[in-house]
Design a protein around this motif. Structure first.
Motif, mmCIF file in Angstrom:
data_model
loop_
_atom_site.group_PDB
_atom_site.id
_atom_site.type_symbol
_atom_site.label_atom_id
_atom_site.label_comp_id
_atom_site.label_asym_id
_atom_site.label_seq_id
_atom_site.Cartn_x
_atom_site.Cartn_y
_atom_site.Cartn_z
ATOM 1 N N MET A 1 0.843 -1.190 0.000
ATOM 2 C CA MET A 1 0.000 0.000 0.000
ATOM 3 C C MET A 1 0.878 1.238 0.000
ATOM 4 O O MET A 1 1.909 1.291 0.642
ATOM 5 N N ASN A 2 0.460 2.218 -0.741
ATOM 6 C CA ASN A 2 1.239 3.436 -0.879
ATOM 7 C C ASN A 2 1.257 4.227 0.421
ATOM 8 O O ASN A 2 0.313 4.211 1.191
ATOM 9 N N ASN A 3 2.396 4.949 0.653
ATOM 10 C CA ASN A 3 2.510 5.779 1.847
ATOM 11 C C ASN A 3 1.464 6.887 1.858
ATOM 12 O O ASN A 3 0.844 7.171 2.879
ATOM 13 N N ALA A 4 1.290 7.546 0.710
ATOM 14 C CA ALA A 4 0.315 8.640 0.639
ATOM 15 C C ALA A 4 -1.090 8.124 0.916
ATOM 16 O O ALA A 4 -1.899 8.790 1.581
ATOM 17 N N LEU A 5 -1.393 6.923 0.411
ATOM 18 C CA LEU A 5 -2.709 6.341 0.661
ATOM 19 C C LEU A 5 -2.890 6.061 2.146
ATOM 20 O O LEU A 5 -3.962 6.289 2.712
ATOM 21 N N GLU A 6 -1.824 5.578 2.802
ATOM 22 C CA GLU A 6 -1.921 5.314 4.232
ATOM 23 C C GLU A 6 -2.195 6.588 5.013
ATOM 24 O O GLU A 6 -3.020 6.632 5.908
ATOM 25 N N LYS A 7 -1.498 7.674 4.642
ATOM 26 C CA LYS A 7 -1.708 8.939 5.348
ATOM 27 C C LYS A 7 -3.138 9.425 5.179
ATOM 28 O O LYS A 7 -3.771 9.923 6.115
ATOM 29 N N THR A 8 -3.668 9.289 3.966
ATOM 30 C CA THR A 8 -5.045 9.736 3.719
ATOM 31 C C THR A 8 -6.036 8.918 4.524
ATOM 32 O O THR A 8 -6.978 9.445 5.128
ATOM 33 N N ARG A 9 -5.812 7.624 4.568
ATOM 34 C CA ARG A 9 -6.754 6.766 5.293
ATOM 35 C C ARG A 9 -6.676 7.015 6.797
ATOM 36 O O ARG A 9 -7.671 6.940 7.505
ATOM 37 N N ILE A 10 -5.483 7.318 7.279
ATOM 38 C CA ILE A 10 -5.354 7.641 8.694
ATOM 39 C C ILE A 10 -6.136 8.901 9.020
ATOM 40 O O ILE A 10 -6.794 9.017 10.039
ATOM 41 N N GLY A 11 -6.115 9.858 8.109
ATOM 42 C CA GLY A 11 -6.814 11.110 8.374
ATOM 43 C C GLY A 11 -8.309 11.024 8.165
ATOM 44 O O GLY A 11 -9.071 11.752 8.801
ATOM 45 N N ASP A 12 -8.772 10.106 7.297
ATOM 46 C CA ASP A 12 -10.198 10.084 6.964
ATOM 47 C C ASP A 12 -10.993 9.097 7.810
ATOM 48 O O ASP A 12 -12.169 9.317 8.074
ATOM 49 N N ARG A 167 -5.719 -2.268 16.374
ATOM 50 C CA ARG A 167 -6.810 -3.226 16.159
ATOM 51 C C ARG A 167 -6.904 -3.664 14.714
ATOM 52 O O ARG A 167 -7.203 -4.821 14.430
ATOM 53 N N GLU A 168 -6.628 -2.727 13.811
ATOM 54 C CA GLU A 168 -6.761 -3.015 12.377
ATOM 55 C C GLU A 168 -5.459 -2.626 11.683
ATOM 56 O O GLU A 168 -5.380 -1.575 11.016
ATOM 57 N N PRO A 169 -4.411 -3.409 11.805
ATOM 58 C CA PRO A 169 -3.120 -3.041 11.184
ATOM 59 C C PRO A 169 -3.178 -3.005 9.667
ATOM 60 O O PRO A 169 -2.338 -2.351 9.037
ATOM 61 N N ALA A 170 -4.154 -3.668 9.061
ATOM 62 C CA ALA A 170 -4.246 -3.648 7.599
ATOM 63 C C ALA A 170 -4.654 -2.282 7.067
ATOM 64 O O ALA A 170 -4.498 -2.017 5.872
ATOM 65 N N GLU A 171 -5.170 -1.415 7.911
ATOM 66 C CA GLU A 171 -5.556 -0.069 7.456
ATOM 67 C C GLU A 171 -4.328 0.719 7.000
ATOM 68 O O GLU A 171 -4.407 1.474 6.040
ATOM 69 N N ALA A 172 -3.219 0.585 7.711
ATOM 70 C CA ALA A 172 -1.980 1.274 7.346
ATOM 71 C C ALA A 172 -0.811 0.392 7.770
ATOM 72 O O ALA A 172 -0.230 0.606 8.844
#
Length: 305
Positions: A1-12, A167-172
């Motif tokens: 998973m892309n770093n930028a995608l991880e940052k966005t998902r963390i914020g959203d 709890r959900e490490p697959a998110e990022a």
């Protein structure tokens, strides 16, 4: 998973329902108060909308600041990871600047931020700063998470995102792996890094003091008096000049008697040759007859005669 995608998902995906419910409830209470004060419906709607946008802007800013903590973890773990990459000094300094921005943003930053900063300073060779952060982490009781009985809004948002990632490490996955690596290094290497940083910082201080003492000793050397220094320069200059000056032959003059007269006024007689013969005296030249000029009349008379 892309770093930028991880940052966005963390914020959203980190927004909890409770803060939103609390915000809308606060806007409803504000509208009811304006209605009781006799404001018109248009003004009430306008003020509620202004309050809503202000609340959203503050929430977005807070979320952006909290997201910066996890971005700092990603960058710090990338630098501290044991691989064959060689990092430039300005790259490490940029990551350190991010960490200091977090310390200035939060009154109660997470202890893991202090560990990451201390390890980064140790990697950069600034052992005094590394000692400060690592000593706070190991020797100060406030660095223990269990001692944080009250928390700021930023720390609460950070902990909420952190628990969700656990709890959900697959998110990022990359962010989760970076946090776990830093926590593992904190447990096993924090004390070692502190000991090395403290030792090297003391060595640097001792070397700096030694340089200062050497410079002070050089400045405090007694200067010789001016007369003595001038005498030394005179001796050095004399040593450079030739020791024996060439002899100067005195010039000679002949007086009217034919005697040799030296520059000191003493008369010397001419020495005759050793073979006993003497040069014949030179005959004086007869004085030249002065020519008598004739007048023009006499010249004409001689011609006609």
């Amino acid at each position: 998973m892309n770093n930028a995608l991880e940052k966005t998902r963390i914020g959203d995906n980190d927004a909890d329902i409770a803060p939103k419910v609390f915000g809308f409830a606060a806007l409803g209470v504000m509208a009811a108060m304006f209605a009781l004060m006799g404001f018109s419906m248009t003004i009430i709607i306008f003020l509620v909308l202004v309050g809503y946008f202000v609340w959203r802007a503050v929430a977005k800013t807070e979320m952006h600041e909290v997201r910066g903590i996890f971005e700092f973890y990603l960058a710090a773990n990338e630098v501290l990871r044991d691989d064959e990459r060689r990092w430039y000094g300005f790259e490490i300094q940029d990551v350190i600047t991010r960490g200091h921005r977090i310390l200035g943003m939060m009154p109660d930053p997470p202890p893991l931020v202090h560990f990451a900063l201390g390890a980064l300073y140790h990697r950069a060779g600034n052992f005094a700063q590394a000692e400060n952060h690592l000593a706070f982490l190991i020797e100060d009781e406030k660095s223990d998470e269990r001692s944080r009985l009250s928390a700021s809004a930023e720390l609460r948002s950070y902990v909420r995102i952190l628990r969700k990632l656990e709890r959900e490490p697959a998110e990022a996955p990359q962010t989760t792996a970076a946090i776990r690596a830093l926590e593992r290094a904190r447990r096993h290497r924090a004390a070692v890094l502190l000991s090395e940083s403290r030792q090297k910082a003391q060595e640097a201080i001792a070397a700096a003091k030694q340089k200062e003492l050497a410079a002070a000793a050089t400045r405090e050397q007694p200067r010789k008096p001016l007369l003595e220094r001038l005498e030394e320069k005179t001796v050095q200059t004399t040593a450079i000049l030739p020791t024996a000056a060439p002899k100067v032959q005195p010039f000679t003059l002949l007086n009217s008697n034919g005697e040799v007269k030296t520059a000191n006024g003493e008369a010397e007689k001419k020495t005759e040759p050793q073979n006993g013969t003497s040069d014949p005296p030179k005959k004086p030249r007869p004085p030249k007859k002065e020519k008598i000029q004739k007048s023009i009349t006499e010249v004409l008379r001689d011609i006609y005669d």
